[in-house]
Design a protein around this motif. Sequence first.
Motif, PDB file in Angstrom:
ATOM      1  N   GLY A   1       0.814  -1.209   0.000  1.00 47.80           N
ATOM      2  CA  GLY A   1       0.000   0.000   0.000  1.00 47.80           C
ATOM      3  C   GLY A   1       0.846   1.257   0.000  1.00 47.80           C
ATOM      4  O   GLY A   1       2.062   1.222   0.146  1.00 47.80           O
ATOM      5  N   ASN A   2       0.173   2.436  -0.138  1.00 46.92           N
ATOM      6  CA  ASN A   2       0.846   3.726  -0.125  1.00 46.92           C
ATOM      7  C   ASN A   2       1.539   4.001   1.198  1.00 46.92           C
ATOM      8  O   ASN A   2       2.459   4.801   1.270  1.00 46.92           O
ATOM      9  N   ASP A   3       1.086   3.383   2.269  1.00 55.73           N
ATOM     10  CA  ASP A   3       1.717   3.609   3.563  1.00 55.73           C
ATOM     11  C   ASP A   3       2.865   2.635   3.812  1.00 55.73           C
ATOM     12  O   ASP A   3       3.457   2.614   4.883  1.00 55.73           O
ATOM     13  N   GLY A   4       3.182   1.790   2.810  1.00 54.33           N
ATOM     14  CA  GLY A   4       4.311   0.876   2.935  1.00 54.33           C
ATOM     15  C   GLY A   4       3.951  -0.462   3.539  1.00 54.33           C
ATOM     16  O   GLY A   4       4.782  -1.338   3.625  1.00 54.33           O
ATOM     17  N   ARG A   5       2.717  -0.651   3.966  1.00 55.45           N
ATOM     18  CA  ARG A   5       2.302  -1.910   4.593  1.00 55.45           C
ATOM     19  C   ARG A   5       1.576  -2.785   3.571  1.00 55.45           C
ATOM     20  O   ARG A   5       0.957  -2.283   2.622  1.00 55.45           O
ATOM     21  N   PRO A   6       1.597  -4.108   3.758  1.00 59.59           N
ATOM     22  CA  PRO A   6       0.874  -4.980   2.842  1.00 59.59           C
ATOM     23  C   PRO A   6      -0.594  -4.624   2.839  1.00 59.59           C
ATOM     24  O   PRO A   6      -1.167  -4.234   3.859  1.00 59.59           O
ATOM     25  N   GLY A   7      -1.222  -4.741   1.709  1.00 63.43           N
ATOM     26  CA  GLY A   7      -2.641  -4.437   1.637  1.00 63.43           C
ATOM     27  C   GLY A   7      -3.205  -4.878   0.319  1.00 63.43           C
ATOM     28  O   GLY A   7      -2.588  -5.618  -0.439  1.00 63.43           O
ATOM     29  N   ASP A   8      -4.395  -4.472   0.079  1.00 69.95           N
ATOM     30  CA  ASP A   8      -5.109  -4.812  -1.144  1.00 69.95           C
ATOM     31  C   ASP A   8      -4.528  -3.973  -2.262  1.00 69.95           C
ATOM     32  O   ASP A   8      -4.799  -2.782  -2.377  1.00 69.95           O
ATOM     33  N   GLY A   9      -3.675  -4.561  -3.111  1.00 66.64           N
ATOM     34  CA  GLY A   9      -3.013  -3.799  -4.171  1.00 66.64           C
ATOM     35  C   GLY A   9      -3.980  -3.148  -5.108  1.00 66.64           C
ATOM     36  O   GLY A   9      -3.811  -2.004  -5.517  1.00 66.64           O
ATOM     37  N   GLU A  10      -5.037  -3.904  -5.493  1.00 63.28           N
ATOM     38  CA  GLU A  10      -5.999  -3.331  -6.429  1.00 63.28           C
ATOM     39  C   GLU A  10      -6.690  -2.118  -5.817  1.00 63.28           C
ATOM     40  O   GLU A  10      -6.898  -1.093  -6.467  1.00 63.28           O
ATOM     41  N   SER A  11      -7.017  -2.223  -4.525  1.00 67.46           N
ATOM     42  CA  SER A  11      -7.661  -1.098  -3.836  1.00 67.46           C
ATOM     43  C   SER A  11      -6.740   0.105  -3.794  1.00 67.46           C
ATOM     44  O   SER A  11      -7.167   1.239  -4.005  1.00 67.46           O
ATOM     45  N   GLN A  12      -5.452  -0.153  -3.508  1.00 66.42           N
ATOM     46  CA  GLN A  12      -4.513   0.959  -3.427  1.00 66.42           C
ATOM     47  C   GLN A  12      -4.332   1.626  -4.777  1.00 66.42           C
ATOM     48  O   GLN A  12      -4.228   2.849  -4.865  1.00 66.42           O
ATOM     49  N   LEU A  13      -4.274   0.838  -5.838  1.00 63.79           N
ATOM     50  CA  LEU A  13      -4.135   1.411  -7.160  1.00 63.79           C
ATOM     51  C   LEU A  13      -5.330   2.288  -7.513  1.00 63.79           C
ATOM     52  O   LEU A  13      -5.212   3.311  -8.164  1.00 63.79           O
ATOM     53  N   ARG A  14      -6.530   1.817  -7.055  1.00 60.75           N
ATOM     54  CA  ARG A  14      -7.719   2.625  -7.311  1.00 60.75           C
ATOM     55  C   ARG A  14      -7.698   3.911  -6.490  1.00 60.75           C
ATOM     56  O   ARG A  14      -8.204   4.937  -6.907  1.00 60.75           O
ATOM     57  N   SER A  15      -7.095   3.850  -5.278  1.00 61.36           N
ATOM     58  CA  SER A  15      -7.129   5.013  -4.399  1.00 61.36           C
ATOM     59  C   SER A  15      -6.191   6.121  -4.870  1.00 61.36           C
ATOM     60  O   SER A  15      -6.394   7.283  -4.559  1.00 61.36           O
ATOM     61  N   LYS A  16      -5.146   5.772  -5.598  1.00 68.42           N
ATOM     62  CA  LYS A  16      -4.190   6.787  -6.046  1.00 68.42           C
ATOM     63  C   LYS A  16      -4.838   7.832  -6.947  1.00 68.42           C
ATOM     64  O   LYS A  16      -4.674   9.030  -6.712  1.00 68.42           O
ATOM     65  N   PRO A  17      -5.593   7.435  -7.984  1.00 68.30           N
ATOM     66  CA  PRO A  17      -6.249   8.465  -8.786  1.00 68.30           C
ATOM     67  C   PRO A  17      -7.243   9.296  -7.987  1.00 68.30           C
ATOM     68  O   PRO A  17      -7.388  10.499  -8.233  1.00 68.30           O
ATOM     69  N   VAL A  18      -7.923   8.652  -7.023  1.00 64.53           N
ATOM     70  CA  VAL A  18      -8.876   9.402  -6.200  1.00 64.53           C
ATOM     71  C   VAL A  18      -8.143  10.474  -5.396  1.00 64.53           C
ATOM     72  O   VAL A  18      -8.553  11.635  -5.331  1.00 64.53           O
ATOM     73  N   GLN A  19      -7.019  10.073  -4.769  1.00 66.04           N
ATOM     74  CA  GLN A  19      -6.221  11.034  -4.016  1.00 66.04           C
ATOM     75  C   GLN A  19      -5.722  12.148  -4.937  1.00 66.04           C
ATOM     76  O   GLN A  19      -5.727  13.326  -4.564  1.00 66.04           O
ATOM     77  N   SER A  20      -5.294  11.790  -6.131  1.00 66.22           N
ATOM     78  CA  SER A  20      -4.788  12.784  -7.074  1.00 66.22           C
ATOM     79  C   SER A  20      -5.868  13.784  -7.449  1.00 66.22           C
ATOM     80  O   SER A  20      -5.622  15.000  -7.489  1.00 66.22           O
ATOM     81  N   VAL A  21      -7.065  13.272  -7.726  1.00 69.51           N
ATOM     82  CA  VAL A  21      -8.161  14.167  -8.093  1.00 69.51           C
ATOM     83  C   VAL A  21      -8.480  15.118  -6.941  1.00 69.51           C
ATOM     84  O   VAL A  21      -8.710  16.315  -7.148  1.00 69.51           O
ATOM     85  N   ILE A  22      -8.454  14.592  -5.720  1.00 69.82           N
ATOM     86  CA  ILE A  22      -8.740  15.434  -4.556  1.00 69.82           C
ATOM     87  C   ILE A  22      -7.674  16.519  -4.411  1.00 69.82           C
ATOM     88  O   ILE A  22      -7.980  17.701  -4.181  1.00 69.82           O
ATOM     89  N   LEU A  23      -6.395  16.129  -4.555  1.00 73.49           N
ATOM     90  CA  LEU A  23      -5.312  17.107  -4.426  1.00 73.49           C
ATOM     91  C   LEU A  23      -5.392  18.170  -5.524  1.00 73.49           C
ATOM     92  O   LEU A  23      -5.206  19.368  -5.269  1.00 73.49           O
ATOM     93  N   ILE A  24      -5.672  17.738  -6.746  1.00 76.81           N
ATOM     94  CA  ILE A  24      -5.778  18.690  -7.854  1.00 76.81           C
ATOM     95  C   ILE A  24      -6.953  19.631  -7.625  1.00 76.81           C
ATOM     96  O   ILE A  24      -6.861  20.849  -7.859  1.00 76.81           O
ATOM     97  N   ALA A  25      -8.060  19.088  -7.130  1.00 72.90           N
ATOM     98  CA  ALA A  25      -9.233  19.922  -6.856  1.00 72.90           C
ATOM     99  C   ALA A  25      -8.940  20.937  -5.749  1.00 72.90           C
ATOM    100  O   ALA A  25      -9.331  22.105  -5.836  1.00 72.90           O
ATOM    101  N   LEU A  26      -8.219  20.495  -4.709  1.00 69.17           N
ATOM    102  CA  LEU A  26      -7.880  21.406  -3.614  1.00 69.17           C
ATOM    103  C   LEU A  26      -6.911  22.486  -4.086  1.00 69.17           C
ATOM    104  O   LEU A  26      -7.013  23.652  -3.670  1.00 69.17           O
ATOM    105  N   LEU A  27      -5.986  22.101  -4.949  1.00 71.58           N
ATOM    106  CA  LEU A  27      -5.074  23.108  -5.501  1.00 71.58           C
ATOM    107  C   LEU A  27      -5.847  24.133  -6.328  1.00 71.58           C
ATOM    108  O   LEU A  27      -5.607  25.352  -6.217  1.00 71.58           O
ATOM    109  N   ALA A  28      -6.763  23.652  -7.166  1.00 68.78           N
ATOM    110  CA  ALA A  28      -7.569  24.572  -7.971  1.00 68.78           C
ATOM    111  C   ALA A  28      -8.399  25.492  -7.084  1.00 68.78           C
ATOM    112  O   ALA A  28      -8.527  26.700  -7.358  1.00 68.78           O
TER     113      ALA A  28
END
Length: 772
Positions: free
Chosen positions: A10-37
């Motif tokens: 996972g993004n925090d360095g611990r084992p986890g659901d890889g597919e879930s983490q991959l899905r969460s990255k774009p979500v986090q990116s969209v949130i960060l981009i929206a907050l920047l805008a």
Amino acid sequence: MQQTLRSDIGNDGRPGDGESQLRSKPVQSVILIALLALAAVLSLRGNRPPDPLGHDAPTAVFSAARARDVLARILGDGRPHPTGSAANAAVRDRVVAEFDRLGLDAEVQRRFVCGASVCATIDNIVARLPGADGTQATGRNAVLLSAHYDSVAAGAGASDDGAGVATLIEVARALQAGPALPRDVWLLANDGEELGLLGAEAFVREPEFANVGSVVNLEARGTTGASLLIETQPGNAAVVDAVDRALDRPGGTSLDYEIYKTLPNDTDFTVYRREGRSGVNFAWAQGAARYHTPLDDLAHLDPGSLQHHGDNMLAMVRELATAPAPLQRPHDAIFFSLFGRELVSWPAPWNPALLLLGLAAWTLLVVRLVRSGQTRLLSLLGASVAAVAALVLLALLGWAMHALLGALGATPAAWTAQASSLVATFVLLAVAVFAGLARPMSRWFGAPALAAAALVPFALIAIAAVLAMPGASHSGLLPLIAGGLAGHLWPRRPALWAGIAAIVAAMLWFPYVMDSYSAIGHPGLSATSVLMGLVLLPLLLALSDLGRGATAVAVAALVGTVLFAALAVMRPAFDADVPRPLNLVYAGVGDDARVFANTSGPLPEEFLLDAGFAATTESMLPWSPRTRHPGRSGPPLAPPVIEVLGDTVRDGRRRLQLRLRSSRGATEGELILPESVDLASVRVQGEALATSRHSRSGPWRSITVVGLPTEGVLVEFEVDPAEAITLYGVDASPGIPESLVDVVQARDAIAVPIHGGDITMSWTRLEIAPAE
């Protein structure tokens, strides 16, 4: 196997659901981009003026509608009214009448005064609102409200600075409607600012000025925009605190003040500050294409800007008249407006500690990343070099785009009608470049190294600012500290902590992204791209985590760059609201006099042909290398006369006394002296020149007298006795001969005069041999 293992981390360095983490990255990116805008959009609130108040506003409150009525009465027929003109005398009388309407006894102080290079007789208008005890305050306790009523010869000066004078009068009315303030308030509508701050120079010599402790000055460099705090004075921490207490919509930053100090611009506040007074200088700066043109009129004045001026002046005079005096401390403040609502500040002596905090947080973060095996020093070094190189690349691309648009004719003047297309071009250029680099740089160096490297430019900016330009320090310190501290909270989520640094950078930098063009015209467009790149640099990981979405963003931004650049080229560069600037000058000696087209940009071939101008340029003035388009001849011009009245040598210096007069009744005289003349030795009608914070360069020094007497003007100066000198005497008058009216009409069809407007000028040359 390795790829599978990585997908299960996972993004925090611990084992986890890889597919879930991959899905969460774009979500986090969209949130960060929206907050920047969101941060970027909110940061522009500080550059927006408030809604104007109407005639029904409470009597103790400033009303833009009431102030506009005052301004309409002051401007009268809306003619330009430069110092010394009959129109300016009429405006002066109307300003006095406005004070009379308030029951204030206004004094007109007529003085002959010299600025750094111009001398004139000016008429200052001075009135006083007595303090609560009814006696005149002494000992630097009074507050001065200042604005100038003269205009340039090309414009009516509705914004610059009639709006300031009308604001001052409406503020005086609002003060009368409330309880008397503890201290005296002096009201100064001064003359001759456009000639070189002459009204302010005269007033600081008056006995009233000895009672002034603080100043509120109003200015404008355009016709719209927020009323921003552009200038204070050394030791401004107490004043900044007062601004924070007083203003509901503070605008401006200590970086603005640092930038202002580097520019070749002065206002009346420059004189007051030189004399040791504290205070605030407010100005708006949008709509610069109409500055000093006929479009600086009542119709183009933004009532919201007028309201902001009034809110600022009224709040500040109430604060300054009650605060302990003088408002001065031994240190400056670093300050900026948070979304146009709050003024954030800290003492400048804190800068080294904050820099140490930021650098320590970044350094320790790097150590943690390396020790945990998330990155290597070599990767971090490469990413840091790449981050700086990306900004350099962006600067080069911005320069190339600017040059291309110039070659295609899109930027024939500093400000043109395609402003939105030009700014969009350079903003999207930065988006295209950085969105395109996001995935490759992430793959090359790894996420942790790229995130840490994205903070390096801010660290460099912070170091440079703390050492050389303290008022700019927040622009580097805050993104560095925010990113570094967030990195320690979430060390295994580099996209998150780098994104937080980007959001802070957007909050601080985005107003400059959007306003570089407004501030200095098309030369600022390259800076637009670089500043946008600074905002986007810590967002590279968030963009990379969009996967193919980053490529789509880059392609869309590139397409947008091309489309907006094409619009900038295809759209007319000038329109009714953004006119082409062009002055006409009728210049020469005797029968060798011609009209010249005086402009810094190219002119349409059809205009040159129809108005009788040559397609090529040539020198107009013998002492100036600048060339203009020559036109046809007209009536002969009698040259001015220079008489040598005195020539003495004493203590190794030669003192010359000259009289310059016009043989054709011109209203302005000028001596063009060689650079070897010591300006400190110059006396005009016995008056010394004022000091200036700007150094003069070039082989010539100009001394101008506005309101040239019929008998001429006496000028004295010193030179080396062994030096042979050449000088020129010039006389000038407004407008050009009536026989060239068709040239004026041809110009008016495509352009407007600017600054000093159209003039007629002649000259004579005088050579003085070495003393015997």
